[in-house]
Design a protein around this motif. Structure first.
Motif, PDB file in Angstrom:
ATOM      1  N   UNK A  50      13.897   9.316  -1.232  1.00 39.97           N
ATOM      2  CA  UNK A  50      14.030   7.382  -1.079  1.00 39.97           C
ATOM      3  C   UNK A  50      13.131   7.300  -0.231  1.00 39.97           C
ATOM      4  N   UNK A  51      12.172   6.342  -0.412  1.00 43.78           N
ATOM      5  CA  UNK A  51      11.097   6.364   0.108  1.00 43.78           C
ATOM      6  C   UNK A  51      11.325   3.899   0.866  1.00 43.78           C
ATOM      7  N   UNK A  52      10.519   4.088   1.526  1.00 41.28           N
ATOM      8  CA  UNK A  52      10.738   2.717   2.145  1.00 41.28           C
ATOM      9  C   UNK A  52       9.192   2.404   2.734  1.00 41.28           C
ATOM     10  N   UNK A  53       8.563   2.091   1.965  1.00 39.24           N
ATOM     11  CA  UNK A  53       6.663   1.447   1.844  1.00 39.24           C
ATOM     12  C   UNK A  53       7.187   0.357   2.492  1.00 39.24           C
ATOM     13  N   UNK A  54       6.095  -0.141   3.311  1.00 37.10           N
ATOM     14  CA  UNK A  54       6.430  -0.751   5.147  1.00 37.10           C
ATOM     15  C   UNK A  54       4.628  -1.659   4.744  1.00 37.10           C
ATOM     16  N   UNK A  55       3.983  -2.400   4.530  1.00 42.81           N
ATOM     17  CA  UNK A  55       3.142  -3.434   4.691  1.00 42.81           C
ATOM     18  C   UNK A  55       3.438  -4.407   5.070  1.00 42.81           C
ATOM     19  N   UNK A  56       1.952  -4.709   5.770  1.00 47.54           N
ATOM     20  CA  UNK A  56       1.695  -5.869   6.719  1.00 47.54           C
ATOM     21  C   UNK A  56       2.192  -5.976   7.969  1.00 47.54           C
ATOM     22  N   UNK A  57       2.241  -4.716   8.066  1.00 47.50           N
ATOM     23  CA  UNK A  57       2.848  -3.942  10.189  1.00 47.50           C
ATOM     24  C   UNK A  57       2.600  -5.057  11.273  1.00 47.50           C
TER      25      UNK A  57
END
Length: 123
Positions: free
Chosen positions: A78-85
């Protein structure tokens, strides 16, 4: 027993992106709902996102529109893509598995947890 291992954390500048991964040690992960949580020192573990066994998703308001949770059951990951951190995203991130298959938010419902991966966002 389900053993979960997170990876992908690290140091990133504000505005950057990270993709966290959570790998399981058994091929029946597709039957589980999976969640991502985060925790900072002195605070309770906070819900970030979850995905059901059928692919439905739920996000915390704090990360909605910036994060995407998805799963690859063929890889038991399972993945968690995190942007604009932002620096406010700095925390230890944990993945968790729930045998029920449906999305749940309270961390107490999850039976299995990984060891966590540190995400640090610099300003």
């Amino acid at each position: 027993q389900v053993h979960l291992v997170e990876s992908g954390g690290g140091l990133v500048q504000a505005g950057g992106s990270l993709r966290l991964s959570c790998a399981a040690n058994r091929p029946t992960l597709s039957n589980y709902a999976m969640g991502w949580f985060r925790q900072t020192p002195g605070k309770e573990r906070e819900f970030v996102a979850a995905i059901s066994s059928t692919g439905s998703t739920l996000y915390a308001d704090a990360v909605k529109d910036r994060c995407t949770i998805f799963r690859n059951d063929a890889k038991d990951t399972v993945y968690l893509q995190m942007d604009s951190l932002s620096p406010e995203d700095t925390a230890v991130y944990y993945c968790a598995a729930d045998r029920g298959g449906y999305i749940v938010v309270p961390p107490g419902h999850y039976a299995y947890w990984g060891q966590g991966t540190q995400v640090t966002v610099s300003s």
